[in-house]
Design an enzyme around this catalytic site. Structure first.
Site, PDB file in Angstrom:
ATOM      1  N   ASP A   1     -12.831   5.871   1.959  1.00 18.63           N
ATOM      2  CA  ASP A   1     -11.414   5.858   2.337  1.00 18.63           C
ATOM      3  C   ASP A   1     -10.949   7.272   2.684  1.00 18.63           C
ATOM      4  OD1 ASP A   1      -8.669   5.720   2.493  1.00 18.63           O
ATOM      5  OD2 ASP A   1      -8.387   4.605   0.636  1.00 18.63           O
TER       6      ASP A   1
ATOM      7  N   LYS B   1       3.182  11.473  -3.517  1.00 21.08           N
ATOM      8  CA  LYS B   1       2.210  10.684  -4.295  1.00 21.08           C
ATOM      9  C   LYS B   1       1.281  11.611  -5.083  1.00 21.08           C
ATOM     10  CE  LYS B   1      -1.366   7.141  -3.684  1.00 21.08           C
ATOM     11  NZ  LYS B   1      -1.964   6.202  -2.718  1.00 21.08           N
TER      12      LYS B   1
ATOM     13  N   ASP C   1       0.889  -1.162   0.000  1.00 23.29           N
ATOM     14  CA  ASP C   1       0.000   0.000   0.000  1.00 23.29           C
ATOM     15  C   ASP C   1       0.929   1.215   0.000  1.00 23.29           C
ATOM     16  OD1 ASP C   1      -1.576   2.162   0.629  1.00 23.29           O
ATOM     17  OD2 ASP C   1      -2.366   1.338   2.506  1.00 23.29           O
TER      18      ASP C   1
ATOM     19  N   GLU D   1      -7.094   0.627  -4.876  1.00 25.58           N
ATOM     20  CA  GLU D   1      -7.162   0.578  -3.409  1.00 25.58           C
ATOM     21  C   GLU D   1      -8.504   0.042  -2.898  1.00 25.58           C
ATOM     22  OE1 GLU D   1      -5.893   4.522  -2.375  1.00 25.58           O
ATOM     23  OE2 GLU D   1      -3.826   4.093  -2.960  1.00 25.58           O
TER      24      GLU D   1
END
Ligand code: AMP
Length: 565
Positions: A168, A68, A6, A145
């Site tokens: 999320d 990211k 992850d 994800e």
């Protein structure tokens, strides 16, 4: 051995399939969460994780985080003398996680399944694969994800048809995805989100409110000089309020203590506007997936910030049920990636699940429209709509605007805006057309988009049978093969901070940070501790170093709670 990773905006985790279960692997500090932070230490060696995170504000030009968010762009970060791309920074995190597994299992690791947000574009996915390659990992499979979360929650393993929503909320981003599981196929039906909404925004708000409560107090320091301790204390208080009905915000600055008690009710009011912002992406995802709330079978909570009772309450209210929380929300995606890795290597413990993806942006071309009497260019004609399941192939017919026209320029875009200038240009294709045919010429524009994020644009002219094609897998933000080879060499040459020294480096970094944040007696105290630790390190006696480290860590913990001396 294939590992599941992850690769998060705030934290990253690695898991392996071991004895018929997915197991998270701790880093050199014994922690499961490795902050996605990269820096250079004082000798110019690469430092990844918690120690780098401690140095973010004491060594801002030598440390970087949140890269990211720049994946798939040409953005670079200057770290000391080096200029690094987001792929390289991610590669350093991946390399560190890979090494954690190699240490734990005593075997080389050269393949990984890496998770990416469902909305990641081609360029972002491509950049993630390259990051893997730069870290010495073959990345055959990226997993969305939310799909990974569903695997961790065991939904595909239940062999039921289900529609579910993955909620999320991490440190800096909010992602909503709606998935459907049908005849063993998991499909992402829609995804939406907010790239700038997460736990850190709650902390920021709480820190600002704390400053307001101190207004008028003589000697209260300038907000900028205390930004970091404020944020850290805000995070601590916000987390404490998950279990306690009240918590005291304590800021130590300029040798004084500043305090304010927050209750759960206070923060419920304060956080209401942020909680409200969570609604929008949820509604958009439901609309895109053409599904009603009462048709959802499950709601899965993922991301550390969903541990907040206020967020859980909001989710329960929105969905009319208590969401599933039997997997640790910050660990679910890594577990899912490891399960996918196991599926890949065909471990007998799991049944095969075919995973399909969606194209997260609309893909189309520029066209002209009649506005009054004239043709006006710059309009967008969507060909593949966002959230279409891939692989997908769609065709639209367009025509030339002028009978004498000899060429057509087909310009390809990605995005959701009506005018192409607001979308992202992906490429263009120039096609000769037969002029003066006595009318306009039709062109069939076919877009084919596959699971690897490769877009093929085919233009054919039915009148002549002529065909032209363009494959788009590169864009200006993506490294070429030569550049990858060059970066691989450069990364291999970088010296890495020694793993067995990380725990000591972390303490040195923490002391440096505390020293910078303090004044007066407190600063003297920390200076004294730092010297003591340097002396312990100089003895090179592991027992003395361990003892001193243990004692100082305990003192720091007390100090940070506001009660130490
Ligand atoms: P992630 O990106 O999933 O690692 O989530 C990181 C975020 O989760 C940070 O903003 C943390 O403050 C938040 N978080 C972690 N644990 C808790 C908790 N117990 N209560 C509230 N927020 C938490």
């Amino acid at each position: 051995m294939i590992i599941g990773i992850d690769l998060g905006t705030t934290n990253s985790l690695v898991a392996v399939w071991d004895n018929d279960a997915s197991v998270l692997v701790p880093n050199a500090l014994g922690q499961l969460l490795t902050p996605s932070v990269v820096g250079l230490d004082d000798q110019g060696r690469i430092l990844v994780g918690q120690a780098a995170r401690e140095r973010l504000h004491t060594h801002p030009t030598m440390t970087t985080a949140l890269f990211k968010r720049h994946m798939g762009s040409a953005h670079t970060v200057q770290l000391g003398p080096r200029s690094l791309r987001p792929e390289e920074l991610s590669a350093l995190v991946l390399r560190s996680l890979k090494e954690d597994v190699e240490r734990a299992y005593g075997k080389p690791v050269n393949e990984a399944v890496i998770s990416v947000p469902a909305y990641f574009s081609d360029a972002q996915r491509h950049a993630t694969r390259i990051a893997g390659e730069l870290a010495g990992l073959k990345v055959d499979k990226l997993i969305n994800e939310p799909t990974a979360a569903a695997l961790a929650y065991g939904l595909p393993q239940q062999n039921k048809e289900t529609s579910f929503l993955v909620f999320d909320l991490g440190g800096g981003t909010f992602d909503v995805s709606i998935l459907e599981l049908f005849e063993g196929v998991m499909e992402v039906r829609a995804s939406a989100g907010d790239n700038y909404l997460g736990g850190e925004d709650f902390d920021q708000l709480l820190a600002e409110r704390f400053i307001q409560t101190q207004r008028g107090q003589p000697g209260f320091p300038e907000a900028q000089s205390i930004a970091q301790p404020l944020r850290r204390e805000a995070e601590r208080v916000r987390q404490a309020l998950g279990n306690e009905s009240w918590a005291e915000f304590v800021l130590l600055a300029d040798g004084q203590q500043w305090k304010h008690v927050f209750t759960q009710d206070d923060v419920a009011t304060l956080f209401a506007p942020l909680l409200e912002r969570l609604r929008n992406p949820i509604e958009r995802a439901l609309r895109d997936a053409r599904i009603r709330v009462n048709e959802l079978d499950e709601v899965l909570l993922v991301g550390g910030t969903t541990r907040m009772p206020l967020v859980r309450k909001l989710a329960a209210g929105l969905f009319g049920r208590f969401p599933s929380i039997h997997v640790n929300p910050d660990e679910a995606v890594a577990h899912g990636a490891a399960i996918q890795a196991a599926l890949k290597s065909r471990s007998a413990a799991l049944e095969e699940v075919v995973l399909t993806d969606v194209c997260s942006y609309t893909l189309g071309i520029e066209t002209a429209q009649f506005v009054g009497q004239i043709h006006e260019g710059g309009h967008y004609l969507p060909i593949i709509e966002r959230n279409s399941t891939v692989p997908v192939s769609r065709v639209k017919t367009v025509c030339t605007v002028d009978e004498s026209q000899e060429r057509v320029l087909v310009k390809i875009y990605q995005g959701e805006s009506r005018l192409v200038r607001d979308n992202i240009a992906l490429g263009e294709l120039e096609i000769p057309v037969p002029p003066n045919t006595g009318g306009v010429v039709d062109l069939d524009v076919r877009f084919t988009y596959d699971n690897n994020g490769i877009l093929e644009c085919q233009v054919s002219i039915p009148a002549t049978g002529e065909q032209h094609a363009l494959v788009i897998q590169n864009n200006p933000g993506v490294l070429s093969n030569d550049e990858i080879a060059e970066r691989l060499q450069a990364l291999a040459a970088l010296k890495v901070h020694p793993r067995d020294q990380q725990i000591n480096t972390l303490l040195v970094a923490r002391l440096e940070r505390l020293y910078q944040e303090s004044l007066g007696d407190r600063r003297e105290q920390i200076d004294h501790w730092a010297s003591r630790f340097q002396q312990a390190l100089a003895t090179q006696d592991e027992r003395i170093i361990r003892q001193t480290r243990h004692e100082l860590n305990e003192r720091i913990a007390l100090l940070e709670k506001g009660s130490g001396h």
